[in-house]
Design a protein around this motif. Structure first.
Motif, PDB file in Angstrom:
ATOM      1  N   GLN A  18       0.854  -1.009   0.024  1.00 29.36           N
ATOM      2  CA  GLN A  18      -0.312   0.205   0.008  1.00 29.36           C
ATOM      3  C   GLN A  18       0.984   1.314  -0.108  1.00 29.36           C
ATOM      4  O   GLN A  18       1.892   1.436   0.716  1.00 29.36           O
ATOM      5  CB  GLN A  18      -1.011   0.113   1.330  1.00 29.36           C
ATOM      6  CG  GLN A  18      -2.054   1.162   1.289  1.00 29.36           C
ATOM      7  CD  GLN A  18      -2.993   1.226   2.310  1.00 29.36           C
ATOM      8  OE1 GLN A  18      -3.174   0.282   3.097  1.00 29.36           O
ATOM      9  NE2 GLN A  18      -3.627   2.015   2.406  1.00 29.36           N
ATOM     10  N   LEU A 108      -6.662  -5.790   2.725  1.00 27.87           N
ATOM     11  CA  LEU A 108      -7.065  -6.515   1.452  1.00 27.87           C
ATOM     12  C   LEU A 108      -6.897  -8.062   1.617  1.00 27.87           C
ATOM     13  O   LEU A 108      -6.383  -8.642   2.266  1.00 27.87           O
ATOM     14  CB  LEU A 108      -5.478  -6.218   0.519  1.00 27.87           C
ATOM     15  CG  LEU A 108      -5.766  -6.500  -0.911  1.00 27.87           C
ATOM     16  CD1 LEU A 108      -6.801  -5.599  -1.645  1.00 27.87           C
ATOM     17  CD2 LEU A 108      -4.633  -6.223  -1.640  1.00 27.87           C
ATOM     18  N   ILE A 122     -10.848  -4.224   0.373  1.00 27.36           N
ATOM     19  CA  ILE A 122      -9.655  -3.182   0.040  1.00 27.36           C
ATOM     20  C   ILE A 122      -9.498  -2.090   1.058  1.00 27.36           C
ATOM     21  O   ILE A 122     -10.651  -1.793   1.659  1.00 27.36           O
ATOM     22  CB  ILE A 122     -10.206  -2.829  -1.292  1.00 27.36           C
ATOM     23  CG1 ILE A 122      -9.102  -2.135  -1.855  1.00 27.36           C
ATOM     24  CG2 ILE A 122     -11.286  -1.995  -1.420  1.00 27.36           C
ATOM     25  CD1 ILE A 122      -9.331  -1.540  -3.325  1.00 27.36           C
ATOM     26  N   TYR A 131      -8.866  -0.348  -8.246  1.00 25.54           N
ATOM     27  CA  TYR A 131      -8.435  -1.487  -7.851  1.00 25.54           C
ATOM     28  C   TYR A 131      -9.455  -2.521  -7.992  1.00 25.54           C
ATOM     29  O   TYR A 131      -9.373  -3.806  -7.621  1.00 25.54           O
ATOM     30  CB  TYR A 131      -7.550  -1.086  -6.492  1.00 25.54           C
ATOM     31  CG  TYR A 131      -6.275  -0.475  -6.856  1.00 25.54           C
ATOM     32  CD1 TYR A 131      -5.106  -1.149  -7.230  1.00 25.54           C
ATOM     33  CD2 TYR A 131      -6.196   0.880  -6.647  1.00 25.54           C
ATOM     34  CE1 TYR A 131      -4.075  -0.413  -7.338  1.00 25.54           C
ATOM     35  CE2 TYR A 131      -5.073   1.685  -6.897  1.00 25.54           C
ATOM     36  CZ  TYR A 131      -3.967   0.922  -7.381  1.00 25.54           C
ATOM     37  OH  TYR A 131      -2.692   1.670  -7.564  1.00 25.54           O
TER      38      TYR A 131
END
Length: 245
Positions: A18, A108, A122, A131
């Motif tokens: 991330q 995630l 997410i 995404y």
């Protein structure tokens, strides 16, 4: 700039770290000795040598943060690939049935079909919808390989052929292709269509192992296994362009 958090995905989904306002999808390969970054459809991806340490990957991403943000901004002004919003409650078809999307904000996790909903977990990031689409596409591809492989195995003896390798790809204007050696490739998008349509596409490609053209003999072979193939063919002609994620 990169939050030091590696997310190990299941079901063959990629490694992801991330960043500040985005996720970075990691592809490891033994075919490269250097790392390369790209932003595709708003999704940040880095291809690295197979055993490259995660801290080095994070540094590569951090050093290119300004460039990454500029590419993401450029994509945000481009024409969307579809009119989807990628929010909870939106419908996505699978084998002809609509399933509602459920977006969970948090760690995630693997995208799954649970209790009639396609669930995506997410983190709360700026470019979230890019995404969500990416994870949906990965989910469709995994299920396409599983479902189409099952159908190929079912129809092989009916057509009278044997396949070699089955691959799932993304084609612009066709549903599948094959080689004389028995390798068959299918467009993953087809699993959004009803089951019978997927059957037709599978049989169509299997019959090409007998006839490498669209001769009357080829269509006769297709009709022997799928008597209503004309209806399936027409369905794809009318509805195929609407199969988008």
């Amino acid at each position: 700039m990169v939050i030091s958090k590696l997310m190990k995905m299941q079901n063959n989904e990629p490694e992801v770290i991330q960043g500040k306002g985005y996720l970075v999808e990691i592809t490891r390969t033994s075919r490269t000795k250097t790392a390369s970054l790209k932003v595709e459809d708003g999704v940040v991806m880095v291809v690295v040598p197979k055993k490259l340490d995660i801290t080095k990957i994070e540094k590569i991403v951090a050093d290119r943060h300004v460039w990454i943000m500029s590419k993401i901004a450029l994509h945000s002004t481009a024409t969307p690939a579809s009119n989807k919003q990628y929010v909870s409650g939106e419908a996505f078809p699978y084998l002809g049935r609509n399933y509602r999307l459920k977006v969970l904000k948090g760690d995630l996790g693997p995208t799954k079909l649970i209790n009639g909903r396609i669930t995506v977990s997410i983190p709360d990031i700026t470019q979230q919808h890019h995404y969500i689409r990416r994870f949906l596409v990965n989910w469709y591809k995994r299920n396409a390989l599983k479902k189409i492989t099952e159908k190929v195995q079912r129809y092989e003896p009916l057509v009278g052929v044997e396949t070699s390798v089955i691959r799932i790809k993304e084609f612009k204007s066709r549903w599948g292709s094959c080689t004389p050696y028995g390798d068959i490739e299918f467009n993953w998008v087809i699993v959004m269509a009803p089951n019978r349509i997927v059957d037709y596409v599978v049989v169509h490609e299997l019959c090409h192992l007998l006839h490498h053209d669209h001769s009357p003999q080829f269509w006769k072979e297709v009709e022997r296994v799928i008597p209503d193939y004309q209806e399936c063919k027409e369905w794809l002609k009318v509805n195929g362009h609407g199969l988008v994620v």
